[in-house]
Write a protein that holds these residues in place. Structure first.
Motif, short mmCIF file in Angstrom:
data_model
loop_
_atom_site.label_atom_id
_atom_site.label_comp_id
_atom_site.label_asym_id
_atom_site.label_seq_id
_atom_site.Cartn_x
_atom_site.Cartn_y
_atom_site.Cartn_z
N VAL A 274 0.86 -1.18 0.00
CA VAL A 274 0.00 0.00 0.00
C VAL A 274 0.90 1.23 0.00
O VAL A 274 1.74 1.39 0.89
CB VAL A 274 -0.95 0.01 1.22
CG1 VAL A 274 -1.69 1.35 1.28
CG2 VAL A 274 -1.93 -1.14 1.14
N ASN A 275 0.74 2.05 -1.02
CA ASN A 275 1.60 3.24 -1.18
C ASN A 275 3.08 2.88 -1.12
O ASN A 275 3.89 3.60 -0.54
CB ASN A 275 1.27 4.30 -0.13
CG ASN A 275 -0.12 4.86 -0.32
OD1 ASN A 275 -0.75 4.68 -1.36
ND2 ASN A 275 -0.63 5.54 0.70
N GLY A 276 3.41 1.72 -1.69
CA GLY A 276 4.81 1.29 -1.77
C GLY A 276 5.34 0.61 -0.54
O GLY A 276 6.49 0.19 -0.51
N THR A 277 4.51 0.45 0.51
CA THR A 277 4.94 -0.17 1.76
C THR A 277 4.36 -1.57 1.88
O THR A 277 3.16 -1.75 1.72
CB THR A 277 4.48 0.67 2.96
OG1 THR A 277 4.97 2.00 2.85
CG2 THR A 277 4.97 0.06 4.27
N PRO A 278 5.19 -2.60 2.15
CA PRO A 278 4.65 -3.95 2.34
C PRO A 278 3.79 -4.00 3.60
O PRO A 278 4.15 -3.43 4.63
CB PRO A 278 5.90 -4.83 2.47
CG PRO A 278 6.98 -3.90 2.91
CD PRO A 278 6.67 -2.57 2.32
N ILE A 279 2.67 -4.68 3.52
CA ILE A 279 1.74 -4.69 4.66
C ILE A 279 1.28 -6.11 4.97
O ILE A 279 1.36 -7.02 4.13
CB ILE A 279 0.51 -3.80 4.38
CG1 ILE A 279 -0.30 -4.30 3.15
CG2 ILE A 279 0.93 -2.36 4.16
CD1 ILE A 279 -1.48 -5.14 3.43
N GLN A 291 -0.83 -2.42 -4.49
CA GLN A 291 -0.11 -3.17 -5.52
C GLN A 291 -0.10 -4.65 -5.16
O GLN A 291 0.33 -5.05 -4.08
CB GLN A 291 1.33 -2.68 -5.69
CG GLN A 291 2.08 -3.44 -6.78
CD GLN A 291 3.32 -2.73 -7.27
OE1 GLN A 291 3.46 -1.53 -7.07
NE2 GLN A 291 4.22 -3.46 -7.90
N VAL A 292 -0.59 -5.47 -6.09
CA VAL A 292 -0.53 -6.93 -5.98
C VAL A 292 0.17 -7.41 -7.25
O VAL A 292 -0.28 -7.13 -8.35
CB VAL A 292 -1.93 -7.55 -5.83
CG1 VAL A 292 -2.54 -7.21 -4.48
CG2 VAL A 292 -2.88 -7.10 -6.93
N THR A 357 -0.22 4.67 6.65
CA THR A 357 -0.31 3.26 6.29
C THR A 357 0.19 2.44 7.46
O THR A 357 0.70 2.97 8.44
CB THR A 357 0.52 2.92 5.04
OG1 THR A 357 1.89 3.23 5.30
CG2 THR A 357 0.04 3.71 3.83
N ILE A 358 0.04 1.13 7.37
CA ILE A 358 0.55 0.23 8.41
C ILE A 358 1.54 -0.71 7.79
O ILE A 358 1.31 -1.27 6.72
CB ILE A 358 -0.58 -0.57 9.07
CG1 ILE A 358 -1.41 0.36 9.95
CG2 ILE A 358 -0.05 -1.71 9.89
CD1 ILE A 358 -2.48 -0.34 10.73
N ALA A 359 2.66 -0.90 8.41
CA ALA A 359 3.69 -1.81 7.91
C ALA A 359 4.27 -2.56 9.09
O ALA A 359 4.06 -2.19 10.25
CB ALA A 359 4.78 -1.06 7.17
#
Length: 461
Positions: A274-279, A291-292, A357-359
Motif C-alpha cells: 500500500v503506497n509502496g509499503t509492504p503490509i 499493488q498486488v 499506512t501500516i507496515a
C-alpha cells in the motif's frame, strides 16, 4: 452510466423474450381455467430469463468467465423460483387486501393498487435472485428494491395499456381477453426495471470501490460492497486479476470492520503493498494505491460516506498521537502511539499530513522465532512470530488461507519461554509437532510443525 443503461436494456430484452415465448400459448378467453397454469409458467420463465441475463451481465462486469457462468446458472434457477414465489405471494396479498378485483373484467376503483401489490413481489424476488450470485447482501437488498419498483410500475400500466389496444388485440387473436399489450409492458418493465433501478441504486449508493490504474483493463472498477472482497488471480475472486502471473489465486482481501475498511495480505509470495509499503493488514483511506504482483489498484471512497468519515477520524487520531520531527521522512509508531513492537503492524504517518499506512517494522521483526514453510507457494519465506498469531483459512494474512486441509481457525502461536507456544483450536485435521498430534505444546528452534496440510520449520528469526 453506460453500464446502467446496458443492464436495463439487457433486462428489458430478457423480459420481452419471455413474453414472446409464452404469449402465443396464452388463452384467448378471460375465464379460461388454463390461466392459472399459464400464468405460473410465464412468471417462472420471466424470472429465469431475467435472472440469468442480469446474473451474466453482472458476472461480465466482474471480469471473469467463471463469474459469468455462475451468474447465468444461479440466476436461471433462482430466477425461476423467484418468479414463481413472487407470483404466488403477490396474488395472495392482492386477494387479501382487494378481494377478487383482478379476476373481474374492466378497471375498477381498486384495480391499480391491486395490480401494484400483485406485481411488486414478482419484481422483488426476481431482482433478489439476479443479485444473489454477487455474494453481496447489500447489493441483493438494492436489487430487491429495484425489481419491486420496475414490476410495480409495470403493474400500474397493465390495465390501461391492455385496454388501449384491445380492439386490435381482439381482431388479431379473437376472444375476449385483451391483456397482450399489458403483459408485454409488464415483462419489459420488470426486466428493464430490475436492471435499471438495481444498477442505478447500487452505483448511486456505493461507498467504496477499487479502480485498476494500470494494465489491460485499465480504469475498470469493482464496487466493494461485500463483507470480504477478495483480490486474486482466481476467476472466482471478487476482483479477478487474470492477466498478471505474479498475483496469487487469493492474494489479498478487503474487509469491513467497525465501519472501517481494512486490506489484509493473504500470504501471497510477492506480498501486498500500500503506497509502496509492504503490509500485513492496513486500514484503507480514499486514494490508497494497492499493488498486488505488478498490478496497481486505487481504493476510492465516496466523500462524506460513513466509511470515509471513519477513516478520516482514524487519520486524525493517529496524527495527534504521532509527532514527526520537523522535516523528517515518514515515521513509524505503534497503533497505540508507543514504540513499534516486534512483528506488529506499525502506523506510518507522513510528516506532511499524507495518508497513514501500516507496515511491519523490519528491525522489530528480526527478533525471536520464525516459521519457514517447507512447501507450497510460500516455501522458503520467513514468517516472524513476535507476538500472538492466529492461523487458519479465515484469518486474514495467515499462511494457511490457501490450505484446504486447514480449519477456518486452526491454531494460535505465541512466543513463550524456550520457544513458541502452540495451541490447537479444535481443528479438524489437527496440529502436529515433529509428527505427534498435540493440543498444546512448546515448539523450539529446529522443530517441525504441521498445520493442516502445511509443514513449517521453526527457526531463529
Amino acid at each position: 452510466m453506460g453500464f446502467v443503461l446496458f443492464t436495463a436494456l439487457a433486462g428489458a430484452v430478457a423480459g420481452l423474450t419471455a413474453f414472446a415465448l409464452m404469449e402465443p400459448f396464452a388463452p384467448t378467453m378471460f375465464f379460461d381455467p388454463r390461466w392459472d397454469s399459464w400464468g405460473a409458467t410465464f412468471m417462472a420463465l420471466l424470472g429465469a430469463l431475467v435472472g440469468s441475463t442480469l446474473g451474466a451481465v453482472q458476472g461480465r462486469a466482474q471480469g471473469s468467465p467463471a463469474h459469468v457462468w455462475r451468474g447465468l446458472g444461479a440466476g436461471l434457477v433462482l430466477g425461476a423460483v423467484g418468479g414463481t414465489v413472487g407470483a404466488g405471494l403477490g396474488g395472495a396479498l392482492s386477494s387479501l387486501f382487494f378481494g377478487d378485483v383482478l379476476t373481474r373484467p374492466g378497471i375498477h376503483a381498486t384495480t391499480l393498487p391491486a395490480r401494484f401489490v400483485a406485481f411488486v413481489p414478482i419484481g422483488a424476488t426476481i431482482g433478489l435472485a439476479a443479485a444473489i450470485p454477487s455474494r453481496s447482501w447489500r447489493r441483493a437488498r438494492y436489487a430487491l428494491v429495484g425489481g419491486a419498483l420496475g414490476a410495480g410500475l409495470g403493474g400500474l400500466t397493465f390495465d390501461f395499456a391492455s385496454l388501449a389496444l384491445s380492439p386490435l388485440v381482439q381482431t388479431v387473436r379473437g376472444g375476449d381477453e385483451v391483456g397482450t399489450t399489458g403483459r408485454a409492458i409488464l415483462a419489459v418493465a420488470t426486466g428493464g426495471g430490475v436492471g435499471l433501478f438495481t444498477s442505478l441504486i447500487i452505483r448511486a449508493t456505493r461507498t467504496a470501490w477499487v479502480r485498476r490504474i494500470y494494465g489491460r483493463n485499465e480504469y475498470r472498477e469493482w464496487i466493494v460492497d461485500a463483507a470480504e472482497t477478495t483480490i486474486g488471480r482466481s476467476e472466482l475472486a471478487h476482483i479477478p486479476i487474470l492477466d498478471d502471473p505474479a498475483v496469487a489465486p487469493q492474494h489479498a482481501v478487503i474487509q469491513l470492520h467497525g465501519g472501517t475498511y481494512y486490506l489484509a495480505d493473504c500470504g501471497a509470495p510477492g506480498g501486498t503493498f500500500v503506497n509502496g509499503t509492504p503490509i500485513r493488514q492496513v486500514p484503507l483511506f480514499s486514494g490508497a494505491l494497492i499493488q498486488v504482483g505488478s498490478t496497481r489498484l486505487e481504493f476510492v471512497m465516496r466523500e462524506g460516506s460513513a466509511p470515509a468519515r471513519a477513516a478520516e477520524a482514524l487519520r486524525q487520531q493517529w496524527q495527534t498521537q504521532v509527532q514527526a520531527p520537523s522535516g523528517a521522512q515518514p515515521v513509524a509508531m505503534a497503533t497505540a502511539g508507543g514504540p513499534p513492537l516486534a512483528g506488529q503492524p506499525t502506523v506510518v504517518v507522513p510528516s506532511g499530513g499524507g495518508q497513514p499506512t501500516i507496515a511491519v517494522s523490519p528491525a522489530a521483526a528480526s527478533a525471536g522465532l520464525s516459521l519457514v514453510p517447507l512447501g507450497g507457494p510460500l516455501a522458503g519465506q520467513r514468517i516472524p512470530v513476535a507476538s500472538r498469531m492466529e492461523l487458519g483459512r479465515d484469518v486474514p494474512g495467515s499462511p494457511l488461507v490457501a490450505d484446504p486441509m486447514a480449519s477456518r481457525r486452526h491454531a494460535v502461536l505465541e512466543p513463550a519461554p524456550g520457544g513458541l507456544s502452540v495451541l490447537d483450536l479444535g481443528s479438524t485435521n489437527g496440529t502436529f509437532l515433529n509428527g505427534q498430534r498435540v493440543s498444546h505444546a512448546v515448539a523450539k528452534a529446529g522443530d517441525v510443525l504441521r498445520l493442516g496440510g502445511t509443514d513449517f520449520r521453526v527457526e531463529q528469526a
